[in-house]
Design a protein around this motif. Structure first.
Motif, mmCIF file in Angstrom:
data_model
loop_
_atom_site.group_PDB
_atom_site.id
_atom_site.type_symbol
_atom_site.label_atom_id
_atom_site.label_comp_id
_atom_site.label_asym_id
_atom_site.label_seq_id
_atom_site.Cartn_x
_atom_site.Cartn_y
_atom_site.Cartn_z
ATOM 1 N N ALA A 111 0.836 -1.210 0.000
ATOM 2 C CA ALA A 111 0.000 0.000 0.000
ATOM 3 C C ALA A 111 0.865 1.252 0.000
ATOM 4 N N THR A 112 1.965 1.216 0.729
ATOM 5 C CA THR A 112 2.893 2.363 0.718
ATOM 6 C C THR A 112 3.475 2.548 -0.675
ATOM 7 N N TRP A 113 3.867 1.434 -1.311
ATOM 8 C CA TRP A 113 4.383 1.517 -2.675
ATOM 9 C C TRP A 113 3.332 2.110 -3.611
ATOM 10 N N ALA A 114 2.071 1.705 -3.439
ATOM 11 C CA ALA A 114 0.999 2.198 -4.310
ATOM 12 C C ALA A 114 0.809 3.705 -4.130
ATOM 13 N N ALA A 115 0.880 4.176 -2.890
ATOM 14 C CA ALA A 115 0.735 5.619 -2.646
ATOM 15 C C ALA A 115 1.903 6.391 -3.255
ATOM 16 N N VAL A 116 3.112 5.848 -3.125
ATOM 17 C CA VAL A 116 4.286 6.497 -3.729
ATOM 18 C C VAL A 116 4.173 6.458 -5.252
ATOM 19 N N ASP A 117 3.602 5.386 -5.791
ATOM 20 C CA ASP A 117 3.425 5.265 -7.237
ATOM 21 C C ASP A 117 2.534 6.384 -7.781
ATOM 22 N N VAL A 118 1.502 6.749 -7.035
ATOM 23 C CA VAL A 118 0.633 7.849 -7.464
ATOM 24 C C VAL A 118 1.456 9.127 -7.557
ATOM 25 N N TRP A 119 2.254 9.382 -6.538
ATOM 26 C CA TRP A 119 3.061 10.605 -6.511
ATOM 27 C C TRP A 119 4.070 10.625 -7.659
ATOM 28 N N VAL A 120 4.754 9.490 -7.873
ATOM 29 C CA VAL A 120 5.757 9.420 -8.943
ATOM 30 C C VAL A 120 5.094 9.569 -10.306
ATOM 31 N N THR A 121 3.955 8.901 -10.505
ATOM 32 C CA THR A 121 3.246 8.995 -11.787
ATOM 33 C C THR A 121 2.846 10.432 -12.064
ATOM 34 N N ARG A 122 2.369 11.117 -11.035
ATOM 35 C CA ARG A 122 1.969 12.528 -11.193
ATOM 36 C C ARG A 122 3.168 13.401 -11.568
ATOM 37 N N GLN A 123 4.299 13.169 -10.898
ATOM 38 C CA GLN A 123 5.502 13.956 -11.199
ATOM 39 C C GLN A 123 5.987 13.700 -12.623
ATOM 40 N N VAL A 124 5.986 12.435 -13.034
ATOM 41 C CA VAL A 124 6.438 12.093 -14.392
ATOM 42 C C VAL A 124 5.512 12.722 -15.423
ATOM 43 N N TRP A 125 4.190 12.641 -15.186
ATOM 44 C CA TRP A 125 3.245 13.222 -16.139
ATOM 45 C C TRP A 125 3.453 14.730 -16.242
ATOM 46 N N ASN A 126 3.617 15.388 -15.094
ATOM 47 C CA ASN A 126 3.842 16.840 -15.119
ATOM 48 C C ASN A 126 5.135 17.180 -15.853
ATOM 49 N N GLN A 127 6.158 16.364 -15.649
ATOM 50 C CA GLN A 127 7.430 16.644 -16.314
ATOM 51 C C GLN A 127 7.313 16.469 -17.822
ATOM 52 N N ARG A 128 6.560 15.457 -18.265
ATOM 53 C CA ARG A 128 6.448 15.207 -19.708
ATOM 54 C C ARG A 128 5.449 16.124 -20.398
ATOM 55 N N TYR A 129 4.286 16.333 -19.770
ATOM 56 C CA TYR A 129 3.202 17.010 -20.483
ATOM 57 C C TYR A 129 2.699 18.283 -19.813
#
Length: 175
Positions: A111-129
């Motif tokens: 569950a901790t990994w899943a919460a961190v995954d949301v944060w990382v996915t958001r950062q990557v999306w913001n960086q790309r698009y």
């Protein structure tokens, strides 16, 4: 107010449109609202709708981020249920308590990994698009000042060079 009327009045607020729509409708579903008079002089019966659909301006989150968030919420929900079952099994002194506690610990890590995954996915999306690359007004002002200073320095150097070429070595024409 239908879609066509809404497009004609884009400056009107969402609350204003909702109030305007509710003007002819009854405040409660069971109460009939008064409408225009019919042919026989009677009142037309209208009922309030259950909800009013309004178009979304934009999605609150990009699709990959939303997917990661939904996955994280599901994993966290399962983890909480597992923890509760582990607690109840421990309170009931069941043999299932130990395996449930071990699986709850593992689920907490996931569950901790899943919460961190949301944060990382958001950062990557913001960086790309999501990031619009344009300098801020402060950065522009600082650059302007630096350019002006460099221009002045170059002009002063050119002036010194011109004086040296004349042979005056920087002296005034009249001693």
């Amino acid at each position: 107010m239908g879609t066509a009327e809404w497009r004609e009045a884009p400056g009107e607020s969402v609350a204003g449109r909702s109030v305007a729509r509710r003007g002819l409708e009854a405040p409660d579903r069971d109460i009939r609202a008064r409408g225009r008079a019919g042919k026989a002089g009677g009142e037309q019966q209208t009922y309030r709708t259950l909800w009013i659909e309004e178009p979304a301006r934009r999605h609150p989150m990009p699709d990959p981020v939303r997917t990661a968030a939904v996955r994280a919420v599901l994993i966290i929900a399962v983890t909480l249920i597992q923890a509760m079952v582990a607690f109840l099994c421990a309170m009931a002194d069941s043999w299932l308590a130990f395996p449930m506690v071990i699986s709850s610990v593992a689920s907490t890590v996931v569950a901790t990994w899943a919460a961190v995954d949301v944060w990382v996915t958001r950062q990557v999306w913001n960086q790309r698009y999501g990031v619009v690359s344009e300098p801020s007004s402060t950065a522009r002002a600082l650059r302007r000042e630096r350019r002006a200073r460099r221009r002045e320095e170059r002009a002063a150097l050119r002036e010194q060079e011109r004086i040296r070429r004349r042979g005056g070595a920087g002296q005034l024409s009249h001693p």
